[in-house]
Design an enzyme around this catalytic site. Structure first.
Site, mmCIF file in Angstrom:
data_model
loop_
_atom_site.group_PDB
_atom_site.id
_atom_site.type_symbol
_atom_site.label_atom_id
_atom_site.label_comp_id
_atom_site.label_asym_id
_atom_site.label_seq_id
_atom_site.Cartn_x
_atom_site.Cartn_y
_atom_site.Cartn_z
ATOM 1 N N SER A 127 48.213 43.369 23.010
ATOM 2 C CA SER A 127 47.367 43.390 24.133
ATOM 3 C C SER A 127 46.025 42.593 23.509
ATOM 4 C CB SER A 127 47.072 44.707 24.591
ATOM 5 O OG SER A 127 46.539 45.423 23.269
ATOM 6 N N HIS A 148 53.436 41.117 27.800
ATOM 7 C CA HIS A 148 52.463 42.435 27.866
ATOM 8 C C HIS A 148 52.617 43.321 28.678
ATOM 9 C CE1 HIS A 148 48.009 44.130 27.897
ATOM 10 N NE2 HIS A 148 48.975 44.869 27.084
ATOM 11 N N GLU A 160 52.352 40.845 32.025
ATOM 12 C CA GLU A 160 51.506 39.574 31.897
ATOM 13 C C GLU A 160 52.336 38.810 30.915
ATOM 14 O OE1 GLU A 160 46.575 40.835 31.891
ATOM 15 O OE2 GLU A 160 47.839 41.090 30.169
ATOM 16 N N ASN A 198 42.503 42.891 30.655
ATOM 17 C CA ASN A 198 41.493 43.551 29.857
ATOM 18 C C ASN A 198 40.200 42.862 29.637
ATOM 19 O OD1 ASN A 198 42.764 45.959 28.890
ATOM 20 N ND2 ASN A 198 44.032 44.749 27.174
#
Length: 519
Positions: A127, A148, A160, A198
């Site tokens: 991540s 991900h 992802e 993120n």
């Protein structure tokens, strides 16, 4: 260089390295999709726990009637434990979910290259670590990518699919098709710090914490406004308590450092204090809130009461796309609007002189002085004014109390709880949403993902009420840009600078989603 790339149909056996929460979850996802899975962990106890956890999760699905008991057994039996990487020799896809240390990951994948076929696709669930960096240790970086998943992997829809500098296009195409076949929302993204979610989500936490630092509102009020006005499922403070203050703070620090201390990603001292105190949220029993037996102990904010009997009289309304839903709600409630016109900047004028407008990023003091209207009151953004149940409002400090009353009364009549907050740029929801949109625009500008991909990621990964580009189109990119430019002018802070993508759309007067498709 590998030229013979596997298609999604050619991937039969999936290997997963790491039997922790993420690894076990990914193994369950692949097994539920019908793949034989080899779950590898060198720690026998961790492997046993991982397998037991998967079977327990499958049993719960059977108890809820989502799968049959026979199917639960069949899925569980597809997962074969192993303690050596050599067990992965005949896999077509290997997904790594181990400790977030670059050297460890590079070592594992370098060894896998000597074990697996030259056509096996290798992927990391990292991540935070650059896919390009991990791939730099490989002889065939073109078959390596990021995959991900979000925790818990069997529940969360988003994946992802990250391409590093050397990743071959067919590998990304295969992983996108494969994970979509697993029932996931798969989004392609370029390797960059934070990938999509993120990175783009940082302002959701950062602006909430800055509002608390500035004394605009307490955490419980910010959370309530983000839910009841913004349409988010959780506010920033209850969400970071759930994630873990230490985890969320670490991600923020990582993104901040990775972007060379860009002020847009600056960590919060408020959050650092919690981490230093060991107040990490639900898992420690205290964060921004206290928790007893896992339940949040938070009182409902005290909303402003209606005064002077709740009388109001609307004199005039200038409708606009930004407040059109609120005007519709007023009309549907049976209120007669004596004078109604259309304009770019909507406003509601009352008989007592009060003038209610959507915040444009200026403080109400600044805007009222510029408009030469001391009775101006600004209201916050609502994701849907036809259904919102709370709204923040602000005015210049010396506004006479009697001027507030008709605004309070109208909102009360409509079933909207109102609260007066400290007069700062953008109020609560508008400021946060504008910053989220700006960050999404910057990710688009830098080619990290497409506008549709970013919208899909934020909705599937974080349950946002709508895509950020769709939200920008609803407000108009020019209006979002105005909010941010006014906020940046007030603070003289590069944190609020416009993304080039937002600046261009603002000047063109165009939406992000054109009639011919995505721009």
């Amino acid at each position: 260089m590998t030229t013979n790339y596997l298609t999604a149909d050619a991937i039969k056996t999936v290997g997963v390295i790491g039997a922790g929460t993420m690894g076990a979850g990914i193994a369950q996802v692949a097994a539920q999709a019908g793949h034989p899975v080899i779950l590898v962990d060198m720690n026998a106890e961790a492997l046993e726990r991982g397998i037991a956890g998967i079977r327990k999760a499958l049993s719960r699905l059977a108890e809820k009637g989502k799968i049959t008991a026979a199917a639960a057994d069949e899925i569980g039996n597809r997962i074969n434990p192993a303690q050596e990487l050599s067990a992965l020799a005949d896999t077509q896809l290997v997904v790594e979910a181990i400790v977030e240390k670059l050297e460890v990951k590079q070592s594992v994948f370098a060894e896998l290259e000597t074990i697996c076929s030259d056509t096996t696709i290798l992927a990391s669930n990292t991540s935070s670590i650059s896919i390009t960096s991990i791939a730099s240790a490989l002889k065939h970086p073109e078959r390596f990518a990021g995959l991900h998943f979000f925790n818990p992997a069997p529940v969360m829809k988003l994946v992802e699919v990250i391409h590093g500098l050397a990743t071959a296009g067919p590998v990304i195409d295969t992983l996108l098709e494969l994970t979509k076949g697993w029932g996931k929302v798969a989004v392609a993204a370029k390797s960059s710090p934070g990938f999509i979610v993120n990175r783009v989500a940082r302002p959701f936490y950062a602006e909430g914490m800055r509002l608390v630092e500035e004394g605009v509102a307490e955490p419980a009020l910010v959370d309530a406004l983000m839910r009841q006005s913004g349409g988010f499922r959780m506010g920033p403070f209850e969400l970071t308590d759930l994630i873990g203050q230490d985890v969320n703070y670490a991600v923020t620090c990582s993104v901040f450092a990775s972007y060379y201390n860009d002020p847009r990603f600056k960590p919060s001292l408020v959050q650092k204090e919690l981490v230093d105190a060991g107040w990490l949220g639900r898992k420690s029993g205290r964060g921004f809130y206290r928790y007893e037996e896992g339940k949040q102990q938070a009182e409902e904010p005290e909303w402003d009461e209606i005064r002077f009997g709740g009388f109001f009289q609307i004199r005039e309304v200038v409708n606009s796309p930004a407040i059109g839903a609120l005007v519709t709600r007023i009309q549907d409630s049976g209120v007669v609007i004596p004078q109604l016109s259309e304009g770019e900047t909507g406003e509601i004028r009352f008989a007592n002189g009060a003038r209610l407008m959507l915040t444009n990023g200026q403080t109400t003091l600044e805007r009222s002085q510029a408009m030469n209207d001391p009775f101006l009151i600004q209201m916050d953004l609502a994701q849907d004014y036809t259904s919102c149940t709370a709204l923040a409002i602000s005015a210049r400090p010396e506004l006479p109390e009697e001027v507030w009353t008709e605004v309070y009364a109208l909102l009360d009549f409509l079933g909207i709880k109102s609260i007066r907050v400290k007069d700062m740029p953008g109020l609560v929801v508008m400021r946060t949403v504008a910053m989220l949109i700006n960050e999404a625009c910057d990710a688009l500008h830098l080619g990290i993902a497409s506008a549709q991909g970013i919208d899909d990621a934020m909705q599937a990964g974080l349950n946002y009420p709508q895509g950020l580009f769709a939200w920008a189109d609803q407000l108009r990119p020019a209006y979002v840009a105005e909010v941010l430019e006014n906020t940046a002018r007030f603070y003289a802070d590069d944190r609020y600078r416009l993304s080039p993508a937002l600046r261009v759309q603002s000047r063109l007067g165009q939406s992000f989603y054109a009639a011919q498709g995505e721009l």
